[in-house]
Scaffold this motif. Structure first.
Motif, PDB file in Angstrom:
ATOM      1  N   TYR A 103      36.496 -24.809 -10.770  1.00 16.54           N
ATOM      2  CA  TYR A 103      37.748 -24.975 -10.173  1.00 16.54           C
ATOM      3  C   TYR A 103      38.238 -26.714 -10.259  1.00 16.54           C
ATOM      4  CZ  TYR A 103      41.887 -25.080  -7.160  1.00 16.54           C
ATOM      5  OH  TYR A 103      43.077 -25.047  -6.449  1.00 16.54           O
ATOM      6  N   PHE A 104      37.157 -27.543  -9.698  1.00 12.61           N
ATOM      7  CA  PHE A 104      37.397 -28.763  -9.463  1.00 12.61           C
ATOM      8  C   PHE A 104      37.292 -29.601 -10.926  1.00 12.61           C
ATOM      9  CE2 PHE A 104      36.556 -27.268  -5.117  1.00 12.61           C
ATOM     10  CZ  PHE A 104      37.874 -27.983  -4.459  1.00 12.61           C
ATOM     11  N   GLU A 172      49.027 -20.988 -10.282  1.00 13.72           N
ATOM     12  CA  GLU A 172      49.968 -21.910 -10.115  1.00 13.72           C
ATOM     13  C   GLU A 172      51.105 -21.829  -8.955  1.00 13.72           C
ATOM     14  OE1 GLU A 172      50.158 -24.909 -11.482  1.00 13.72           O
ATOM     15  OE2 GLU A 172      48.691 -24.492 -12.847  1.00 13.72           O
ATOM     16  N   ASN A 173      51.449 -20.480  -9.095  1.00 16.65           N
ATOM     17  CA  ASN A 173      52.446 -19.795  -7.888  1.00 16.65           C
ATOM     18  C   ASN A 173      51.685 -20.022  -6.520  1.00 16.65           C
ATOM     19  OD1 ASN A 173      54.348 -19.246  -9.610  1.00 16.65           O
ATOM     20  ND2 ASN A 173      53.802 -17.049  -9.723  1.00 16.65           N
ATOM     21  N   ALA A 174      50.385 -19.639  -6.308  1.00 16.66           N
ATOM     22  CA  ALA A 174      50.037 -20.275  -5.170  1.00 16.66           C
ATOM     23  C   ALA A 174      49.799 -21.238  -4.599  1.00 16.66           C
ATOM     24  CB  ALA A 174      48.474 -19.258  -5.073  1.00 16.66           C
ATOM     25  N   ARG A 175      49.428 -22.405  -5.641  1.00 18.89           N
ATOM     26  CA  ARG A 175      49.393 -23.715  -5.408  1.00 18.89           C
ATOM     27  C   ARG A 175      50.629 -24.345  -5.009  1.00 18.89           C
ATOM     28  NH1 ARG A 175      47.402 -24.906 -10.049  1.00 18.89           N
ATOM     29  NH2 ARG A 175      44.964 -24.776  -9.513  1.00 18.89           N
ATOM     30  N   LEU A 176      51.724 -23.896  -5.681  1.00 20.59           N
ATOM     31  CA  LEU A 176      53.180 -24.172  -5.234  1.00 20.59           C
ATOM     32  C   LEU A 176      53.300 -23.850  -3.797  1.00 20.59           C
ATOM     33  CD1 LEU A 176      55.312 -23.575  -8.498  1.00 20.59           C
ATOM     34  CD2 LEU A 176      54.477 -25.932  -7.416  1.00 20.59           C
ATOM     35  N   GLN A 177      52.922 -23.060  -3.070  1.00 23.58           N
ATOM     36  CA  GLN A 177      52.869 -22.524  -1.853  1.00 23.58           C
ATOM     37  C   GLN A 177      52.138 -23.146  -0.956  1.00 23.58           C
ATOM     38  OE1 GLN A 177      52.571 -18.054  -1.725  1.00 23.58           O
ATOM     39  NE2 GLN A 177      53.813 -17.904  -3.507  1.00 23.58           N
ATOM     40  N   SER A 180      45.328 -23.720   0.303  1.00 25.84           N
ATOM     41  CA  SER A 180      44.260 -24.521   0.152  1.00 25.84           C
ATOM     42  C   SER A 180      43.203 -24.245  -0.843  1.00 25.84           C
ATOM     43  CB  SER A 180      43.267 -24.487   1.401  1.00 25.84           C
ATOM     44  OG  SER A 180      42.842 -23.316   1.785  1.00 25.84           O
ATOM     45  N   ASN A 181      42.399 -25.265  -1.268  1.00 24.60           N
ATOM     46  CA  ASN A 181      41.541 -25.198  -2.315  1.00 24.60           C
ATOM     47  C   ASN A 181      40.511 -23.988  -2.345  1.00 24.60           C
ATOM     48  OD1 ASN A 181      42.787 -27.066  -4.207  1.00 24.60           O
ATOM     49  ND2 ASN A 181      41.634 -28.648  -3.165  1.00 24.60           N
ATOM     50  N   LEU A 182      39.980 -23.843  -0.926  1.00 26.22           N
ATOM     51  CA  LEU A 182      38.984 -22.946  -0.686  1.00 26.22           C
ATOM     52  C   LEU A 182      39.573 -21.392  -0.729  1.00 26.22           C
ATOM     53  CD1 LEU A 182      36.735 -24.523   2.030  1.00 26.22           C
ATOM     54  CD2 LEU A 182      36.272 -23.949  -0.239  1.00 26.22           C
ATOM     55  N   ARG A 183      40.927 -21.342  -0.178  1.00 22.71           N
ATOM     56  CA  ARG A 183      41.613 -20.182  -0.281  1.00 22.71           C
ATOM     57  C   ARG A 183      41.801 -19.768  -1.988  1.00 22.71           C
ATOM     58  NH1 ARG A 183      44.099 -16.516   3.126  1.00 22.71           N
ATOM     59  NH2 ARG A 183      45.949 -15.509   2.415  1.00 22.71           N
ATOM     60  N   MET A 184      42.148 -20.723  -2.433  1.00 21.75           N
ATOM     61  CA  MET A 184      42.594 -20.470  -3.909  1.00 21.75           C
ATOM     62  C   MET A 184      41.449 -19.731  -4.735  1.00 21.75           C
ATOM     63  SD  MET A 184      45.100 -21.155  -6.048  1.00 21.75           S
ATOM     64  CE  MET A 184      46.003 -22.419  -5.256  1.00 21.75           C
ATOM     65  N   ILE A 185      40.235 -20.278  -4.299  1.00 21.64           N
ATOM     66  CA  ILE A 185      38.920 -20.063  -5.198  1.00 21.64           C
ATOM     67  C   ILE A 185      38.602 -18.725  -4.904  1.00 21.64           C
ATOM     68  CG2 ILE A 185      36.592 -20.349  -5.482  1.00 21.64           C
ATOM     69  CD1 ILE A 185      37.041 -23.598  -5.302  1.00 21.64           C
TER      70      ILE A 185
END
Length: 272
Positions: A103-104, A172-177, A180-185
């Motif tokens: 991810y990073f 991408e949609n979640a990132r625009l909202q 957080s990175n941990l929640r994204m992963i």
């Protein structure tokens, strides 16, 4: 998915069905062994050494007069526990490492994955032997060693899937909202690779059973009084021609374990 669709998919997926049946039979034997065995697994009887298959001993007896079936029931439990622990450690560490680095990216990915690649270059059994030589013998040490040895394969698989998913629309949609990175992963990406991860875990079980059997056979795994299947094979090898049931019975259970997990993994990968 409704019940009729599930039955249809199961009927059209012989690998999954065969895996469920074979694994279920092995698990049934292990579960029954938790509460009952025909004989005490450590009880020795010098008058019944190396007997073949009979109504009294359905898998015969070993070189100390112990009932092989009782010890297979117990040994299967030890082998399965080591396999579960191995996959739990390997998949847990590998998933975290693969997900974070994938991810990073950047320097973190370069450094960590080079270390993972170096570990991956060693055969898992050879790497586990090196680790066991440091921590000593025993089933706990074997479990930890195999878990570390299995970690690189899970890390590479998860990293590849995270790289594939991290630029998809839902991410991408979640990132625009502002997620957080941990929640994204762990909430958005990993649940979407659960099919690949489940298949990899089942293949990991398959390999872990074989690795445990091989290392216990070499004498660096389970030690007396623990009777893993690999240790039983090691004890029985010199009686292969005089009492073949002593070797064949634990060997057949190992084969069934491996086949069951292999079929389950293949079946899940083919699930519609």
């Amino acid at each position: 998915m409704n019940r009729s669709q599930f039955k249809r998919n199961l009927r059209d997926n012989p690998y999954l069905l065969a895996g469920m049946i074979i694994t279920g039979l092995v698990l049934l034997m292990i579960i029954v062994g938790l509460f009952w065995t025909p004989y005490d697994t450590t009880a020795m009887n010098s008058s019944e050494k190396l007997q073949g298959i009979s109504l009294r001993h359905i898998m015969g007896t070993d070189n100390m007069g112990r009932d092989v079936f009782s010890r297979v029931m117990y040994g299967s439990r030890i082998t399965l526990l080591i396999a579960i622990g191995t996959v739990f450690i390997g998949a847990g560490l590998g998933t975290i490492i693969g997900a974070v680095t994938g991810y990073f990216g950047g320097m973190l990915d370069e450094v960590v994955m080079r270390v993972v690649d170096a570990l991956f270059a060693f055969p898992s059994i050879l790497l586990a032997l090196v680790i066991v030589s440091v921590f000593g013998t025993g089933w706990i040490q074997l479990l930890i060693s195999l878990g570390i040895a299995f970690m690189p394969s899970f890390a590479r698989i998860v990293r590849g899937e995270v790289l594939r998913c991290k630029n998809m629309d839902y991410v991408e949609n979640a990132r625009l909202q502002g997620v957080s990175n941990l929640r994204m992963i762990f909430v958005h990406i990993l649940p979407n690779i659960k099919g690949v991860l489940a298949s990899s875990i089942l293949i990991g079980f398959n390999n872990a059973v074989l690795a445990e059997a091989g290392l216990s056979y070499l004498g660096v795994g389970s030690q007396p009084p623990y009777a893993s299947l690999g240790k039983m094979l090691s004890d029985a090898q010199q009686y292969m021609f005089t009492t073949p049931s002593y070797v064949l019975c634990p060997g057949i259970v190992i084969v069934l374990m491996v086949l069951g997990f292999a079929f389950l993994g293949e079946g899940i990968s083919r699930w519609k």
